[in-house]
Write a protein that holds these residues in place. Sequence first.
Motif, PDB file in Angstrom:
ATOM      1  N   VAL A 281       0.821  -1.215   0.000  1.00 51.58           N
ATOM      2  CA  VAL A 281       0.000   0.000   0.000  1.00 51.58           C
ATOM      3  C   VAL A 281       0.853   1.263   0.000  1.00 51.58           C
ATOM      4  O   VAL A 281       0.504   2.263  -0.643  1.00 51.58           O
ATOM      5  CB  VAL A 281      -0.958  -0.003   1.217  1.00 51.58           C
ATOM      6  N   THR A 282       1.973   1.233   0.708  1.00 48.20           N
ATOM      7  CA  THR A 282       2.775   2.455   0.855  1.00 48.20           C
ATOM      8  C   THR A 282       3.879   2.620  -0.180  1.00 48.20           C
ATOM      9  O   THR A 282       4.366   3.731  -0.395  1.00 48.20           O
ATOM     10  CB  THR A 282       3.427   2.505   2.252  1.00 48.20           C
ATOM     11  N   LYS A 283       4.281   1.519  -0.840  1.00 50.30           N
ATOM     12  CA  LYS A 283       5.376   1.624  -1.799  1.00 50.30           C
ATOM     13  C   LYS A 283       4.999   1.104  -3.186  1.00 50.30           C
ATOM     14  O   LYS A 283       5.096   1.840  -4.179  1.00 50.30           O
ATOM     15  CB  LYS A 283       6.602   0.847  -1.280  1.00 50.30           C
ATOM     16  N   THR A 284       4.569  -0.149  -3.280  1.00 52.34           N
ATOM     17  CA  THR A 284       4.343  -0.758  -4.598  1.00 52.34           C
ATOM     18  C   THR A 284       3.222  -0.058  -5.371  1.00 52.34           C
ATOM     19  O   THR A 284       3.401   0.316  -6.536  1.00 52.34           O
ATOM     20  CB  THR A 284       4.020  -2.257  -4.448  1.00 52.34           C
ATOM     21  N   ILE A 285       2.064   0.130  -4.742  1.00 56.91           N
ATOM     22  CA  ILE A 285       0.936   0.754  -5.439  1.00 56.91           C
ATOM     23  C   ILE A 285       1.209   2.225  -5.755  1.00 56.91           C
ATOM     24  O   ILE A 285       0.997   2.661  -6.900  1.00 56.91           O
ATOM     25  CB  ILE A 285      -0.366   0.574  -4.635  1.00 56.91           C
ATOM     26  N   PRO A 286       1.684   3.054  -4.794  1.00 61.84           N
ATOM     27  CA  PRO A 286       1.997   4.449  -5.148  1.00 61.84           C
ATOM     28  C   PRO A 286       3.071   4.555  -6.232  1.00 61.84           C
ATOM     29  O   PRO A 286       2.968   5.405  -7.120  1.00 61.84           O
ATOM     30  CB  PRO A 286       2.491   5.048  -3.825  1.00 61.84           C
ATOM     31  N   LEU A 287       4.092   3.703  -6.158  1.00 61.21           N
ATOM     32  CA  LEU A 287       5.146   3.733  -7.167  1.00 61.21           C
ATOM     33  C   LEU A 287       4.572   3.428  -8.548  1.00 61.21           C
ATOM     34  O   LEU A 287       4.921   4.083  -9.542  1.00 61.21           O
ATOM     35  CB  LEU A 287       6.230   2.716  -6.804  1.00 61.21           C
ATOM     36  N   THR A 288       3.670   2.471  -8.608  1.00 60.37           N
ATOM     37  CA  THR A 288       3.034   2.121  -9.873  1.00 60.37           C
ATOM     38  C   THR A 288       2.164   3.261 -10.386  1.00 60.37           C
ATOM     39  O   THR A 288       2.255   3.661 -11.558  1.00 60.37           O
ATOM     40  CB  THR A 288       2.166   0.856  -9.705  1.00 60.37           C
ATOM     41  N   LEU A 330      16.298  -2.469 -15.748  1.00 59.22           N
ATOM     42  CA  LEU A 330      17.218  -2.549 -14.614  1.00 59.22           C
ATOM     43  C   LEU A 330      18.431  -1.664 -14.829  1.00 59.22           C
ATOM     44  O   LEU A 330      18.903  -0.988 -13.900  1.00 59.22           O
ATOM     45  CB  LEU A 330      17.653  -4.002 -14.399  1.00 59.22           C
ATOM     46  N   VAL A 331      18.941  -1.631 -16.053  1.00 60.42           N
ATOM     47  CA  VAL A 331      20.084  -0.766 -16.362  1.00 60.42           C
ATOM     48  C   VAL A 331      19.695   0.699 -16.207  1.00 60.42           C
ATOM     49  O   VAL A 331      20.464   1.519 -15.689  1.00 60.42           O
ATOM     50  CB  VAL A 331      20.604  -1.050 -17.785  1.00 60.42           C
ATOM     51  N   GLN A 332      18.506   1.059 -16.647  1.00 58.15           N
ATOM     52  CA  GLN A 332      18.032   2.434 -16.504  1.00 58.15           C
ATOM     53  C   GLN A 332      17.938   2.829 -15.034  1.00 58.15           C
ATOM     54  O   GLN A 332      18.329   3.938 -14.648  1.00 58.15           O
ATOM     55  CB  GLN A 332      16.677   2.590 -17.191  1.00 58.15           C
ATOM     56  N   LEU A 333      17.440   1.918 -14.195  1.00 61.83           N
ATOM     57  CA  LEU A 333      17.363   2.182 -12.753  1.00 61.83           C
ATOM     58  C   LEU A 333      18.750   2.413 -12.163  1.00 61.83           C
ATOM     59  O   LEU A 333      18.962   3.358 -11.390  1.00 61.83           O
ATOM     60  CB  LEU A 333      16.703   0.996 -12.047  1.00 61.83           C
ATOM     61  N   PRO A 349      15.664   7.360  -3.177  1.00 59.16           N
ATOM     62  CA  PRO A 349      15.433   6.103  -3.894  1.00 59.16           C
ATOM     63  C   PRO A 349      14.047   5.992  -4.523  1.00 59.16           C
ATOM     64  O   PRO A 349      13.923   5.564  -5.675  1.00 59.16           O
ATOM     65  CB  PRO A 349      15.634   5.042  -2.801  1.00 59.16           C
ATOM     66  N   PHE A 350      13.009   6.375  -3.783  1.00 61.84           N
ATOM     67  CA  PHE A 350      11.655   6.280  -4.325  1.00 61.84           C
ATOM     68  C   PHE A 350      11.500   7.191  -5.536  1.00 61.84           C
ATOM     69  O   PHE A 350      10.938   6.792  -6.566  1.00 61.84           O
ATOM     70  CB  PHE A 350      10.630   6.654  -3.252  1.00 61.84           C
ATOM     71  N   ILE A 428      17.584  -0.689  -5.798  1.00 55.51           N
ATOM     72  CA  ILE A 428      18.031   0.681  -5.525  1.00 55.51           C
ATOM     73  C   ILE A 428      17.488   1.184  -4.184  1.00 55.51           C
ATOM     74  O   ILE A 428      17.115   2.343  -4.045  1.00 55.51           O
ATOM     75  CB  ILE A 428      17.675   1.648  -6.665  1.00 55.51           C
ATOM     76  N   LEU A 429      17.398   0.264  -3.221  1.00 61.66           N
ATOM     77  CA  LEU A 429      17.123   0.591  -1.817  1.00 61.66           C
ATOM     78  C   LEU A 429      15.676   0.926  -1.519  1.00 61.66           C
ATOM     79  O   LEU A 429      15.376   1.443  -0.433  1.00 61.66           O
ATOM     80  CB  LEU A 429      18.017   1.760  -1.333  1.00 61.66           C
ATOM     81  N   VAL A 430      14.740   0.651  -2.416  1.00 58.19           N
ATOM     82  CA  VAL A 430      13.323   0.866  -2.133  1.00 58.19           C
ATOM     83  C   VAL A 430      12.778  -0.409  -1.487  1.00 58.19           C
ATOM     84  O   VAL A 430      12.796  -1.470  -2.101  1.00 58.19           O
ATOM     85  CB  VAL A 430      12.523   1.196  -3.408  1.00 58.19           C
TER      86      VAL A 430
END
Length: 482
Positions: A281-288, A330-333, A349-350, A428-430
């Motif tokens: 809820v706090t990382k995966t969905i907002p990041l998407t 992954l390379v872009q990240l 990171p986020f 990348i630390l997320v």
Amino acid sequence: MPMLRRVLAALFALLVVAAPLPANAEPALPDPGVLRVGTEGVYQVYSYHDQDDKLTGYDVEMITAIAQKIGWRVEFVETPWDSMMAALEANRFDLVANQVTYSDERAAKYALSDPYLQTGGSILVRKDDTSITSLADLKGKTTAQSVTSSWSGVAEKAGAKIEAVNSFTDAVNVLAQGRVDAVVNDTGVVRNYLAVNPGAPVKIAAETPDKSQSVFAARKGSAIMTEVNRGLAEIRADGTAERISQKYFGAQAESRAAAGGSSSTWDMVRRNLVPLAEATVTKTIPLTAISFVIGLAIALGVALARMSKRRAVSGLARAYISIIRGTPLLVQLVIIFFGLPLAGISIDPFLAAVVAFSLNVGGYAAEIIRAAIGAVPRGQWEAATTIGMDYRTSLRRIILPQASRVATPPLANTLISLVKDTSLASTILVTELFRTAQIAAAPTYDFFVMYVVAACYYWVICQVLSFVQSSLETRFERYVAR
């Protein structure tokens, strides 16, 4: 023109990301009183989370005790091992405390502390294997190793063929499955694994004759290593270092490890359902969501630029799409997160993940939107012009609404793929859903079960998005002339 400016801004951002980076960035001193420490967080017995989700381990306690002696507060930054040194060079933290083995090559590149631990290595084989009884017997055999680990070098020097894996647990799994012949790793890690998993179909066949010295690592020229060495000397003198060593490697170490793995698999899953949901809820969905919205805005601008009759504009759009679709996400990240700080641009990171995912979505979705606009009959443009609409009004009120129906299915697929791609942000630390599952499994090495649970969370999200997609398609069909 405003649309062209937005397109050029997006392309400029990409060029900044892809620009060559200076080879020797000056290391920054840590903030006064705060020591940022990079550590893995999933590496028993040195750096892992206990059953209360507290970061602990031999390396964690050692650097914490050292920091207390020199009057600093520690902030741990949990990082996958394969990204550890890149993150150090990018100034994501000041020091690495994660069983860095001393070598002349590392000493030439990094500032290394005095050794704080001397360890040996053990050779793991399957229980029914009697062909390996010493390090020399590895010649011609295949071992599973993390290629950035010093134990990979030990196995390779002995004549073994190296099969690259991401972690010690992955190495043991492929060994148990008969895909490799052996695994070479730290004796403390190996013995702890066997204590937690007494039924594992592997055994210690031999120990390596050479010992390795563990050190802390900082950027070359960093001023903190003198203080770290002073703190190390003080905890040795007052007995703190010995007490920590006895806790993790003394007589009670194996019984403590076994007790740590005594809870059932279901207990572990049940205990981590809420943390996994929180990460979702706090990382995966907002990041998407954030990345997809920004990516769509970029995609629309790039698609229109791609359709422009001006060669310079369409050429820039083509170049952007070519770069995004021609390089791995992954390379872009990695370029954005670890590369930009070397050029003096350091972002959270986020936010770095949002930038990378947005640019990636923009490159792929641009072609989808371009094709959808192209599918609208030319007569619609002509009709809009006839009734006095300019280009922008025609696009907004006539063309895009019709193109949306065509673009919805492929754009929904892009969104669903993005949900799953967010797992790459763990590099990348997320601390998103996938990384949370790794942390949860570390005390018991039961990674497979936690990965299945994480997969269920991803599946639920994708099912919800598929339902939304179907609803949108049904709604659009109402307005299609029959």
